[in-house]
Scaffold this motif. Sequence first.
Motif, PDB file in Angstrom:
ATOM      1  N   GLY A   1      12.892  28.994  14.538  1.00  0.00           N
ATOM      2  CA  GLY A   1      12.901  29.525  13.175  1.00  0.00           C
ATOM      3  C   GLY A   1      13.669  28.634  12.231  1.00  0.00           C
ATOM      4  O   GLY A   1      13.197  28.320  11.117  1.00  0.00           O
ATOM      5  N   ALA A   2      14.849  28.205  12.642  1.00  0.00           N
ATOM      6  CA  ALA A   2      15.654  27.323  11.800  1.00  0.00           C
ATOM      7  C   ALA A   2      14.992  25.956  11.653  1.00  0.00           C
ATOM      8  O   ALA A   2      15.054  25.338  10.579  1.00  0.00           O
ATOM      9  CB  ALA A   2      17.051  27.167  12.400  1.00  0.00           C
TER      10      ALA A   2
ATOM     11  N   PHE B   1      11.732  25.198  11.656  1.00  0.00           N
ATOM     12  CA  PHE B   1      10.567  25.209  10.775  1.00  0.00           C
ATOM     13  C   PHE B   1      10.887  25.665   9.350  1.00  0.00           C
ATOM     14  O   PHE B   1      10.017  25.614   8.476  1.00  0.00           O
ATOM     15  CB  PHE B   1       9.456  26.079  11.361  1.00  0.00           C
ATOM     16  N   THR B   2      12.101  26.090   9.116  1.00  0.00           N
ATOM     17  CA  THR B   2      12.507  26.419   7.748  1.00  0.00           C
ATOM     18  C   THR B   2      13.448  25.365   7.158  1.00  0.00           C
ATOM     19  O   THR B   2      13.839  25.466   5.996  1.00  0.00           O
ATOM     20  CB  THR B   2      13.208  27.787   7.702  1.00  0.00           C
TER      21      THR B   2
ATOM     22  N   TRP C   1      14.398  21.867   5.532  1.00  0.00           N
ATOM     23  CA  TRP C   1      13.675  20.885   4.705  1.00  0.00           C
ATOM     24  C   TRP C   1      13.579  19.536   5.404  1.00  0.00           C
ATOM     25  O   TRP C   1      12.627  18.777   5.189  1.00  0.00           O
ATOM     26  CB  TRP C   1      14.350  20.733   3.344  1.00  0.00           C
TER      27      TRP C   1
ATOM     28  N   THR D   1      12.805  18.979   8.444  1.00  0.00           N
ATOM     29  CA  THR D   1      11.623  18.946   9.301  1.00  0.00           C
ATOM     30  C   THR D   1      10.410  18.425   8.550  1.00  0.00           C
ATOM     31  O   THR D   1       9.677  17.550   9.030  1.00  0.00           O
ATOM     32  CB  THR D   1      11.334  20.345   9.862  1.00  0.00           C
ATOM     33  N   TYR D   2      10.189  18.958   7.362  1.00  0.00           N
ATOM     34  CA  TYR D   2       9.050  18.528   6.560  1.00  0.00           C
ATOM     35  C   TYR D   2       9.311  17.168   5.933  1.00  0.00           C
ATOM     36  O   TYR D   2       8.378  16.401   5.668  1.00  0.00           O
ATOM     37  CB  TYR D   2       8.751  19.590   5.504  1.00  0.00           C
TER      38      TYR D   2
END
Length: 308
Positions: free
Chosen positions: A195-196, A198-199, A201, A203-204
């Motif tokens: 969860g952390a 994929f939320t 920034w 990661t993206y």
Amino acid sequence: MAPWPSVVFALLAAASNALATVLQRRAARTVPLSAGLRLGLLVDLLHRAVWIGGMLAVVAAACFQALALSQGALSVVQPLFVLELPLALLIGRVLLGGRIPRSGWVGVALLVVGLGSALAAAAPTIGTAHAPFGRWVPALVVCAGVIAAAVLAALRRGAGGVRAACFAAATAVAYALTAALMKDATHAWQVGGPGAFFTAWQTYGFAVVGVMAIFLLENAMQSGPLTASQPVLTLGDALVSLSLGVTLYDERVRSGWWLLPEALGVALVLWGAMLLSRVALARDLTGAQDTPAAASGGSAAETEPPCP
């Protein structure tokens, strides 16, 4: 110095990337050549087990890199990726049947010895596992500015060594920044789980910058000889990663008289990279073309070697 597991994972990542390069190159040799973009290319490649194996190797490399960055210093993990080219040559010699001349073996030895001595002299410390946002802002601004300046400089030049070197410099910064963002993203996974991750920034951020790095690398390979782009990419990635490790993650390297063996190691790496970039098998693996047809935008059919 980084713990041994991070070094092992980094070496596995470099080896996986090298295997992916060789397998994808072998798959590309088996599809029909065309002068332009062909929408059916991906469909053709999907029917080839060797290409799928190459993609699986890419995924494995990303996983190994994330594991290495989660346990070790950025300034140690990322420089180890300079071993990807010699590993690709060794694997390519087996799978593609290429020949490595004596100068190539000398290049491999110089690169390995230079990298080992430089890292041993620098002895980077691990530092922190997470970089505060306040440090990310100037780092992102500086990296974006350097990438933009290098790309603009490349676009002002015609095809050739200078253009390839400029695109390679931009690629090196993008690769280093991707690794730095990935390190923070893996920390988010360790602390808060998927969860952390994929939320976050970061990661993206590493996904976007990583795609940009691949795009810049392709331009570097197509713009000029490998002898111009590979040394810049090899040293640039390592040096920028070291700088980001120090500024973002409080990693430290030795200074003072240790700078002398560090500089000697860097010089050996540069020398080895230049020798390896002259090996015909290296140009074949990277898809770099040194022919006039490639410099003038010739078709793949004019520049690619015939399929075996």
